[in-house]
Each structure stands twice: as structure tokens, then as C-alpha cells.
Design an enzyme around this catalytic site. Structure first.
Site, short mmCIF file in Angstrom:
data_model
loop_
_atom_site.label_atom_id
_atom_site.label_comp_id
_atom_site.label_asym_id
_atom_site.label_seq_id
_atom_site.Cartn_x
_atom_site.Cartn_y
_atom_site.Cartn_z
N GLU A 91 -9.55 3.64 2.07
CA GLU A 91 -9.02 3.77 0.70
C GLU A 91 -7.95 2.73 0.38
OE1 GLU A 91 -7.78 5.29 3.21
OE2 GLU A 91 -5.64 4.96 2.90
N ASP A 97 1.46 6.24 5.69
CA ASP A 97 0.50 5.31 5.10
C ASP A 97 1.03 4.65 3.82
OD1 ASP A 97 -1.90 4.06 5.59
OD2 ASP A 97 -3.12 5.51 4.48
N ASP A 117 -12.30 7.04 3.66
CA ASP A 117 -11.11 6.78 4.46
C ASP A 117 -10.71 5.29 4.44
OD1 ASP A 117 -8.97 7.38 6.06
OD2 ASP A 117 -10.12 7.61 7.91
N LYS A 172 -10.29 12.80 8.19
CA LYS A 172 -9.82 12.38 9.50
C LYS A 172 -9.77 13.57 10.46
CE LYS A 172 -6.73 8.58 8.11
NZ LYS A 172 -7.40 7.51 8.84
N ARG A 212 -7.84 -0.51 0.83
CA ARG A 212 -8.38 -1.71 0.15
C ARG A 212 -8.77 -1.39 -1.28
NH1 ARG A 212 -12.87 -2.03 4.76
NH2 ARG A 212 -11.13 -1.01 5.85
N ASP A 235 -2.67 10.12 3.78
CA ASP A 235 -4.08 9.73 3.94
C ASP A 235 -4.81 10.75 4.81
OD1 ASP A 235 -6.50 8.50 4.13
OD2 ASP A 235 -5.81 6.80 5.34
N LYS A 286 0.84 -1.20 0.00
CA LYS A 286 0.00 0.00 0.00
C LYS A 286 0.88 1.25 0.00
CE LYS A 286 -3.32 2.59 2.89
NZ LYS A 286 -4.20 2.58 4.08
N1 BES Z 1 -4.40 4.36 6.92
C1 BES Z 1 -5.59 4.11 7.68
C2 BES Z 1 -5.34 3.10 8.79
C3 BES Z 1 -4.58 3.59 9.98
C4 BES Z 1 -5.19 4.40 10.92
C5 BES Z 1 -3.28 3.20 10.19
C6 BES Z 1 -4.48 4.83 12.03
C7 BES Z 1 -2.59 3.62 11.30
C8 BES Z 1 -3.19 4.45 12.22
C9 BES Z 1 -6.69 3.57 6.79
O1 BES Z 1 -6.70 4.06 5.50
C10 BES Z 1 -7.97 3.95 7.43
O2 BES Z 1 -8.23 5.11 7.51
N2 BES Z 1 -8.74 2.96 7.87
C11 BES Z 1 -9.96 3.21 8.52
C12 BES Z 1 -10.97 2.22 8.02
C13 BES Z 1 -12.37 2.55 8.41
C14 BES Z 1 -12.84 3.80 7.71
C15 BES Z 1 -13.27 1.37 8.04
C16 BES Z 1 -9.74 3.07 10.03
O3 BES Z 1 -8.94 2.23 10.44
O4 BES Z 1 -10.31 3.86 10.77
ZN ZN Z 2 -4.90 4.69 4.75
MN MN Z 3 -7.75 5.87 5.36
#
Ligand code: BES
Ligand code: ZN
Ligand code: MN
Length: 495
Positions: free
Chosen positions: A350, A289, A348, A278, A352, A271, A266
Site C-alpha cells: 500500500e 509505518d 499490503d 499480515k 507505493r 498497516d 509515507k
Molecule cells: N510496511 C510494509 C513494509 C515493512 C514490512 C516494513 C516489515 C517493515 C517491516 C509494507 O507496506 C509492506 O507490507 N510491504 C510488503 C510488500 C509486498 C506485499 C510486495 C512486504 O514487504 O512484504
Molecule cells: Zn506499509
Molecule cells: Mn503493507
């Protein structure tokens, strides 16, 4: 850092520093005993005062030990003799590496590899030692007005062992050094800010690596991705002004007919969450990210440096996830390269979306297996903390192989279930699937989403959101899981 191996005892070596181990019960390693004998028992006397803490990894720096030719002796605690395990050994080596990295000396001799770690041979101990000492010396070269001159830090490290060093031991040390270099690349890419480390910067880094190590690199732009029908990947890039890239690296160390291991990383260079923005706190950390991508770069570098006889393909979908007038909206429906449609309920989620198209693209390499590496979910940190990376797989043998490699490398994993029961959480009234699965089992539903795109090959997913970097005062990328992936390739190349 330059590593060599030598056999013998340490007392007459004229070095900046000699590193030896001692146990919490006062007993000394063989090398420490040799120094103690040369110094007329001075070492044991000093230690009996209790200046060295019991905990493995505690250190005590001694100078001008009588009868010892070296300028300094660093004594490292190995903890209790009956508790000596991988962790105690690794803690001792990391502590030694940290001390050597700030020492005003050019060279050192490390006498810790002869210590008997249950179940581990000398090659393992040397490989770990080289990797841990080299990575303890890592520094990010931050841009500052006054760049401090790096006058300190040992550059030449000699491993002293009692027996003669064969070719296998030299290989082990070279592997440890190569893995540390791969980690350093991954850490540099992770630590660079997103206004420097853009998708184009990642593509240029891949091209430079390909040039240095003579492997093929291709970079696809937006038009080429459109042609391939990568509607999921491109939906993430819509809000960004920086152009997305799909980076493909092909290291061909094996025979032409050998199916490659494909690593998909990835590469979200920043992000923001997109329209599902966020919160502001700690958002700077979303420059990390792209650490999955960085680990693919680092592992390919290490594999090429070790000249592993194996074929490896690295695929990195790279983009920013930004809000903007052109950005994807919650509720938008896009068509992935596989033909499956996706209702984007949260912009968010994104990672996947870019991974699913890269995973479909991976099919063309007829892979032996595919491993994707992604800072995919905050939920994996809630589930597992920051110790292991999360593992989910559609094949138990591959999962087992990775779990074992995690233990051996010290770059550990913990498996979560990927049962079909979770699939219904992704159902959508408006497309084949939604891109989120509700509040429960966030890391599993993310993997369940990816599983819909990996039916044609053996696949594992590593969620490194908790392990790719550390926050707080020591904020910085860790270089994980380059050790795990490198070790996986070493083992695969051996059969
Ligand atoms: N890059 C983030 C995951 C992440 C969050 C990694 C905090 C490290 C610290 C990912 O893209 C994301 O935002 N995931 C969301 C998914 C949700 C919207 C289903 C998450 O984990 O909140
Ligand atoms: Zn992300
Ligand atoms: Mn995200």
C-alpha cells in the site's frame, strides 16, 4: 538540553562531571592528561589496572579524583589510536551521552571534541557531539499510572576545546542540537500508538509546527483528494474508519524563486496489510509505518530551527491500511492522479499506492529534487539488514550526493540498482501496471513502481524499513533518517 562551548583545560572546572577520552594502549587525550597531571598521575594509575575496556565506547566513572574540581570524571574509551574513525568517535560520544543521561548531576563538561578524527574538522566533531549527546538523552513519555519523576540526567553540557570558539563552531553545535530535536519529534510520532497517532493527529502536528515556525501548512481531505483524482491513495483508505489526510508543509527559508527540495514521507499510521492481512506476530510494529512521514516532520522542524536559507516542501500522504467491508480487494483496478491505472494484486503493498499520488502532486512545486522516505519493503531488511537505509534514484548525481551525506552524517545509505530491466516484473493484463512484482527484488520493484510517477523531476527514494525503528527489548523509533536529510539540506543551503 543546553549546550555551550568554552576554551581551556578541565582540571579547575567545578562541574558535576568531566568527560575525557583514553586509548586502549593507555595513552590519554590532551584533556585527560591535564586531569592526570592535576591528580598527580592518579588517572593513569587507575587506567593501568585495566578497569576501562579497550572497545571504543566503554566507560569508567571515577569520583573524587584528587586535585580535580569536578565531582566526577567519566573516562570513555576511544579504542586503539590507529583505529580511531567516525564510528569509534561516535560510539564514544553516544556512550558518554548515555552515561550523562542517567547521572544525578546538573551539568557536565565534555572534552572529546578535540580528539583528532581523520578527515573530520572541529565543526563536524562538535556537531556530531551535540547531536549524539542530546539524542542519547531521549526518553519516550509513556502513559503510566505512576509517572516516574525525571530527577536524573545532565541538562547543561559544555564542550571544552583548547582553542577559542568562533561563530562557525557555535553554529555547528546549534545544528547538532536542532537535528536531535528533529529526531526526537520523529521518534515521538513513531512511538505513539496508532489509536493516538492517526492521520488527523499528524495533520494537527503539522499545523502546530507551522504555527511555531511560521511556515504554511495545508491539509487536504478525502473530497479534495477525490477532486484531484488520487484514486491510488484513496484506495488504501477505503477500509479505514479514520479519514485520510494529505498534509503539505512549505518552509520558505530561501528566495521566492529558488526551486524547493520536496520531501515526501509515507504516513501509514497502521498497516494491517488490508484484505491481504499480515500475520499476527509483531504486527504492533506496523504503527511505525508512518516513520517516513515522521522523518519529514522532524527534518522540517530541524531546518526551521536552524533557519536554513532554503525552500523545503514536505508532503505526507496519511492513512491507515485496514481490512473492512469497504476495503480494496486484490484484483481491484484503480486510476492514479497521473492517469496511469494500477491493478492491486496485494493490498499490503500500500505504501507505493499512497506515495505515487503524492509524487504526482509534488510536480506542482517545480522541485529542485524530490526525495521520498518510506518504510516500504520487508525485502530491504533481507537485502541490507538494519544498518543502512536503501537508496534508489533516477539520477546518479543526486544518489552520489545522498550517499556522501550519509557517510558524513553517520546516517548511512546503500544504493540498489533501478534499471529499466526490472519494469517488466510489474506488468499486468488488466491495467498499466500491477502493484507488486513477484518474489524477487522486492525493494527494487517497489522503487520501479514509484519511478513511473517521477519522470518529470530528479528523484531519490529511501527505503527505511530496516532503520526507522529497532525491535526487541529496546523497541523504539530511531529518528532516522532525520540526520541524513537535515545534513542534506544544510549542504544544499550552503551553495
Ligand atoms: N510496511 C510494509 C513494509 C515493512 C514490512 C516494513 C516489515 C517493515 C517491516 C509494507 O507496506 C509492506 O507490507 N510491504 C510488503 C510488500 C509486498 C506485499 C510486495 C512486504 O514487504 O512484504
Ligand atoms: Zn506499509
Ligand atoms: Mn503493507
Amino acid at each position: 538540553m543546553e549546550f555551550t562551548i568554552k576554551s581551556g583545560t578541565p582540571e579547575n572546572l567545578k562541574r558535576g562531571c568531566i568527560v575525557v577520552g583514553a586509548f586502549s594502549d593507555g595513552s590519554l587525550s590532551a584533556a585527560a592528561q591535564a586531569l592526570d597531571a592535576a591528580a598527580g598521575g592518579a588517572l593513569a594509575t587507575l587506567l593501568s589496572r585495566g578497569d576501562l575496556d579497550d572497545k571504543a565506547g566503554s566507560t569508567l566513572m571515577l569520583s573524587l579524583l584528587p586535585g580535580v574540581a569536578a565531582e566526577r570524571v567519566l573516562v570513555v574509551s576511544l579504542g586503539a589510536p590507529d583505529a580511531l574513525d567516525d564510528k569509534a568517535y561516535r560510539d564514544a560520544l553516544s556512550a558518554a551521552g548515555k552515561a550523562l543521561a542517567s547521572l544525578p548531576a546538573k551539568d557536565a563538561t565534555v572534552c572529546l571534541a578535540d580528539i583528532d578524527v581523520p578527515g573530520r574538522d572541529l565543526a563536524w566533531r562538535l556537531q556530531q557531539a551535540a547531536r549524539l549527546i542530546a539524542s542519547a538523552a531521549y526518553r519516550f513519555n509513556a502513559p503510566r499510572k505512576e509517572t516516574p519523576k525525571p530527577t536524573k540526567g545532565v541538562a547543561k553540557v559544555q564542550f571544552l576545546i583548547a582553542d577559542k570558539a568562533g561563530a562557525d563552531l557555535k553554529t555547528a553545535v546549534a545544528q547538532g542540537a536542532a537535528i536531535a530535536e528533529g529526531m526526537a519529534l520523529a521518534r515521538d510520532l513513531g512511538n505513539l500508538p496508532a489509536n493516538v497517532c492517526s492521520p488527523t493527529y499528524l495533520a494537527d502536528t503539522a499545523k502546530a509546527l507551522g504555527k511555531e515556525f511560521k511556515f504554511k501548512v495545508s491539509v487536504l481531505d478525502t473530497a479534495q483528494m477525490e477532486k484531484l483524482g488520487m484514486g491510488a491513495l484513496l484506495s488504501v483508505a477505503r477500509g479505514a474508519h479514520t479519514p485520510p489526510k494529505l498534509i503539505i508543509m512549505e518552509y520558505a527559508g530561501g528566495k521566492a524563486k529558488d526551486a524547493p527540495v520536496v520531501l515526501v514521507g509515507k504516513g501509514v499510521t497502521f498497516d494491517t496489510g488490508g484484505i491481504s492481512l499480515k500475520p499476527a506476530a509483531e504486527m504492533d510494529e506496523m504503527k511505525y509505518d508512518m516513520c517516513g512521514a515522521a522523518s519529514v516532520f522532524g527534518t522540517l522542524k530541524a531546518a526551521a530551527q536552524m533557519a536554513l536559507p532554503i525552500n523545503v516542501v514536505g508532503i505526507v500522504p496519511a492513512t491507515e491500511n485496514m481490512p473492512g467491508g469497504g476495503a480494496t480487494r486484490p484484483g481491484d483496478v484503480v486510476t492514479s492522479m497521473s492517469g496511469q491505472t494500477i491493478e492491486i494484486l496485494n493490498t499490503d503493498a500500500e505504501g507505493r499506492l499512497i506515495l505515487c499520488d503524492a509524487l504526482t502532486y509534488a510536480e506542482r512545486f517545480k522541485p529542485a529534487c524530490v526525495i521520498d522516505i518510506a518504510t516500504l519493503t520487508g525485502a530491504v531488511i533481507i537485502a541490507l539488514g538494519k544498518i543502512p537505509s536503501g537508496l534508489l534514484a533516477n539520477d546518479e548525481a543526486l544518489a552520489r550526493e545522498l550517499l556522501d551525506t550519509g557517510e558524513r552524517s553517520g546516517d548511512r545509505l546503500w544504493q540498489l540498482p533501478l534499471w529499466d530491466d526490472y519494469q517488466e516484473l510489474l506488468k499486468s493484463n488488466f491495467a498499466d501496471m500491477a502493484n507488486i512484482g513477484g518474489r524477487t527484488a522486492g525493494s527494487i520493484t517497489a522503487a520501479a513502481f514509484l519511478a513511473r510517477f517521477t519522470k518529470n523531476y530528479t528523484w531519490a527514494h529511501l527505503d527505511i524499513a530496516g532503520t526507522a525503528w529497532v525491535s526487541g527489548d529496546a523497541k523504539g523509533a530511531t529518528g532516522r533518517p532525520v540526520p541524513l536529510l537535515s545534513e542534506f539540506l544544510i549542504a544544499r543551503a550552503a551553495h
